[in-house]
Design a protein around this motif. Sequence first.
Motif, PDB file in Angstrom:
ATOM      1  N   LEU A  50      -3.902  -5.769  -5.406  1.00 39.93           N
ATOM      2  CA  LEU A  50      -2.746  -5.230  -4.692  1.00 39.93           C
ATOM      3  C   LEU A  50      -1.544  -6.119  -5.013  1.00 39.93           C
ATOM      4  O   LEU A  50      -1.521  -7.307  -4.644  1.00 39.93           O
ATOM      5  CB  LEU A  50      -3.042  -5.228  -3.189  1.00 39.93           C
ATOM      6  N   PHE A 105       0.854  -1.867  -7.868  1.00 41.65           N
ATOM      7  CA  PHE A 105      -0.530  -1.665  -8.296  1.00 41.65           C
ATOM      8  C   PHE A 105      -1.447  -1.880  -7.106  1.00 41.65           C
ATOM      9  O   PHE A 105      -1.187  -2.723  -6.242  1.00 41.65           O
ATOM     10  CB  PHE A 105      -0.900  -2.647  -9.417  1.00 41.65           C
ATOM     11  N   GLN A 106      -2.532  -1.101  -7.084  1.00 40.09           N
ATOM     12  CA  GLN A 106      -3.526  -1.248  -6.017  1.00 40.09           C
ATOM     13  C   GLN A 106      -4.868  -0.735  -6.507  1.00 40.09           C
ATOM     14  O   GLN A 106      -4.944   0.061  -7.458  1.00 40.09           O
ATOM     15  CB  GLN A 106      -3.086  -0.496  -4.766  1.00 40.09           C
ATOM     16  N   PRO A 107      -5.941  -1.187  -5.895  1.00 40.90           N
ATOM     17  CA  PRO A 107      -7.267  -0.742  -6.337  1.00 40.90           C
ATOM     18  C   PRO A 107      -7.485   0.747  -6.057  1.00 40.90           C
ATOM     19  O   PRO A 107      -6.865   1.325  -5.165  1.00 40.90           O
ATOM     20  CB  PRO A 107      -8.223  -1.616  -5.515  1.00 40.90           C
ATOM     21  N   SER A 108      -8.340   1.339  -6.860  1.00 37.77           N
ATOM     22  CA  SER A 108      -8.692   2.745  -6.692  1.00 37.77           C
ATOM     23  C   SER A 108     -10.172   2.906  -7.001  1.00 37.77           C
ATOM     24  O   SER A 108     -10.844   1.959  -7.420  1.00 37.77           O
ATOM     25  CB  SER A 108      -7.862   3.626  -7.637  1.00 37.77           C
ATOM     26  N   LYS A 109     -10.696   4.100  -6.809  1.00 34.12           N
ATOM     27  CA  LYS A 109     -12.094   4.342  -7.136  1.00 34.12           C
ATOM     28  C   LYS A 109     -12.349   4.120  -8.625  1.00 34.12           C
ATOM     29  O   LYS A 109     -13.375   3.584  -9.025  1.00 34.12           O
ATOM     30  CB  LYS A 109     -12.486   5.765  -6.738  1.00 34.12           C
ATOM     31  N   ALA A 110     -11.401   4.545  -9.439  1.00 35.19           N
ATOM     32  CA  ALA A 110     -11.557   4.388 -10.887  1.00 35.19           C
ATOM     33  C   ALA A 110     -11.384   2.940 -11.322  1.00 35.19           C
ATOM     34  O   ALA A 110     -12.018   2.492 -12.283  1.00 35.19           O
ATOM     35  CB  ALA A 110     -10.565   5.282 -11.618  1.00 35.19           C
ATOM     36  N   GLU A 111     -10.507   2.215 -10.609  1.00 34.83           N
ATOM     37  CA  GLU A 111     -10.223   0.818 -10.962  1.00 34.83           C
ATOM     38  C   GLU A 111     -10.271  -0.044  -9.703  1.00 34.83           C
ATOM     39  O   GLU A 111      -9.244  -0.460  -9.173  1.00 34.83           O
ATOM     40  CB  GLU A 111      -8.861   0.704 -11.631  1.00 34.83           C
ATOM     41  N   PRO A 112     -11.451  -0.321  -9.207  1.00 35.00           N
ATOM     42  CA  PRO A 112     -11.576  -1.033  -7.931  1.00 35.00           C
ATOM     43  C   PRO A 112     -11.148  -2.501  -8.000  1.00 35.00           C
ATOM     44  O   PRO A 112     -10.903  -3.117  -6.964  1.00 35.00           O
ATOM     45  CB  PRO A 112     -13.070  -0.922  -7.603  1.00 35.00           C
ATOM     46  N   LYS A 145       3.830   1.370  -1.239  1.00 36.11           N
ATOM     47  CA  LYS A 145       4.674   1.282  -2.436  1.00 36.11           C
ATOM     48  C   LYS A 145       6.148   1.483  -2.106  1.00 36.11           C
ATOM     49  O   LYS A 145       6.857   2.256  -2.763  1.00 36.11           O
ATOM     50  CB  LYS A 145       4.223   2.286  -3.504  1.00 36.11           C
ATOM     51  N   LYS A 162       0.825  -1.210   0.000  1.00 35.08           N
ATOM     52  CA  LYS A 162       0.000   0.000   0.000  1.00 35.08           C
ATOM     53  C   LYS A 162       0.857   1.256   0.000  1.00 35.08           C
ATOM     54  O   LYS A 162       0.531   2.247  -0.654  1.00 35.08           O
ATOM     55  CB  LYS A 162      -0.941  -0.008   1.196  1.00 35.08           C
ATOM     56  N   ASP A 221       8.275   3.756  -4.442  1.00 34.77           N
ATOM     57  CA  ASP A 221       7.570   3.770  -5.722  1.00 34.77           C
ATOM     58  C   ASP A 221       8.499   4.173  -6.874  1.00 34.77           C
ATOM     59  O   ASP A 221       8.337   5.234  -7.481  1.00 34.77           O
ATOM     60  CB  ASP A 221       6.394   4.738  -5.656  1.00 34.77           C
TER      61      ASP A 221
END
Length: 541
Positions: free
Chosen positions: A147, A136-143, A54, A52, A128
């Motif tokens: 991880l 890589f981790q989930p986001s609002k745009a790409e839930p 990075k 998380k 990072d």
Amino acid sequence: MPRSRSAFSLILTFAVLLGAKTSAFTEDALRTAASRPVDILHIRLDLDVQLKAKTVAGSATIDFVAIQPTRTLSLNAVGHEVSLVKVVGKKTGKVSFENSGETIDIDLGRTLSRGEKGRVQIDYRVRDPKAGLYFFQPSKAEPDVPLTVWSQGEPTANRHWFPCLDNPNERQTTELLATVDDGFEVLSNGSLESKKKLENGRVKFHWKQAKPHVAYLVTLVVGEFEIGRTEWRGRPVTYYVHKNRAADIERTFRNTSKMLDFFSERFGIEYPWEKYAQVVVEQFMWGGMENTSATTLYPATMHDERALIDGNPDWLIAHELGHQWWGDLVTCKDWSHLWLNEGFATYCETLWAEHYKGKDERDYLLYNESKQARSGSALTRPVVDRRYPDPSTMFDSRAYPKGGWILHMLRSQLGDDDFFRGIQRYGTVYAYQTVETNDLRQVFEKLYGVSLERFFYDWTQRPGHPTLLVKSSYSAKEKQMKLEVKQTQKADPFHIPLRIELTMPGDEKPVVLERLMTDREFTSYLPVQKRPTLVRVDPEI
């Protein structure tokens, strides 16, 4: 199996096809293999991986031996936050260092004499990084993004996450200890020595690569995976995939063990590493990467039942597996000789297609690759190119399809038995070493007493390819066939073996002309009783 036919027709073009271009090379800096004042023996990474955040943080312990008298150890290390460097040994203690952001220059405290061994420990953190290690981790745009983190070191990016001599002419053994959150898997090179749950609930993986390889082949992958497991000759063969693709493991990787058998037998060298793993990772930007014993693959490798109707991933799996011999066991000494990695791996695709689906499939694959081998930079720059702006620019049509075609043409000239015996000798003599193109040539020359200097000059040291104009005419009065062959490219003539077959009416056996073409043009007359129904140049391809 000596054969008289040549295999040049697909790398040659006739009449109206593209001609060779000979524009001047861009005068980039001359590239040569890096100097090696020290030989790195072993790199041990002990890292805490925070997905998380990075970051990776921990220590790199590096064992080395001085090749030249050495006071300063310089290592590639981009963007490292270094907190401590110490010499480890009889007199362990902190030493001074300079961190430029590109390199770490360590004052060893005294001059090591030639042949003297040393060990340093570097405590550092990387946040990072811009290259080499991708989080890589989930986001609002790409839930749905998992991880995860994965590395990609080729050509010179692993310096972004651990200190090393990041050149292809430096080999060392490695081990990687990675501490991660519970529920996550870690994959790296070599054998899994241990997996321990710590008191804080996290888990520590210990991977050890006992045979030397180059720094760009070191890998780190962390994620939540479904793992398919099998064995090949007592060695683990594993498949790491996203949990929702577990059902596709068997159909995607079903030929892996068959390929291990085939390549081991075809090369006369058994698969050389402790295991073979393949891991399919999130948003991998390349098709695959041949990290030693642990190949990384992009998501499209996975095929469900419907996808297999239109294609299969065998070409990619064969390519990356072939690299375990050609690129990993034997590695190009400098990026100028990249075709010794990529041309061989490309030809492994061809060899597998020939073995598994037959000669027609092989020839169709070669035909498609010939188009690429006659395009782009292959028209203007040589395969062995010592002037290039950046190593990444060498990964083009010269290294891949043209490199594969060079091997196929060499096989055609020598015959199968002699070609594969030479390949076995090459891989045996230079196992766990780095090579340049002359090493390959000299292996064949020493075995068979034949000069291949002209062959390698034409196909690796000069750009372009020959283009042929072939004219035929029949004289009924003289009962002979006139054949005129001319190389029409602007560059000097190539030395090429040609086979021309005349198909005669009512006769199953063709009339054959075989000739080594060394001049720009020649004319031959063949006595024949009737006008041929077909003239074929290099007909077996």
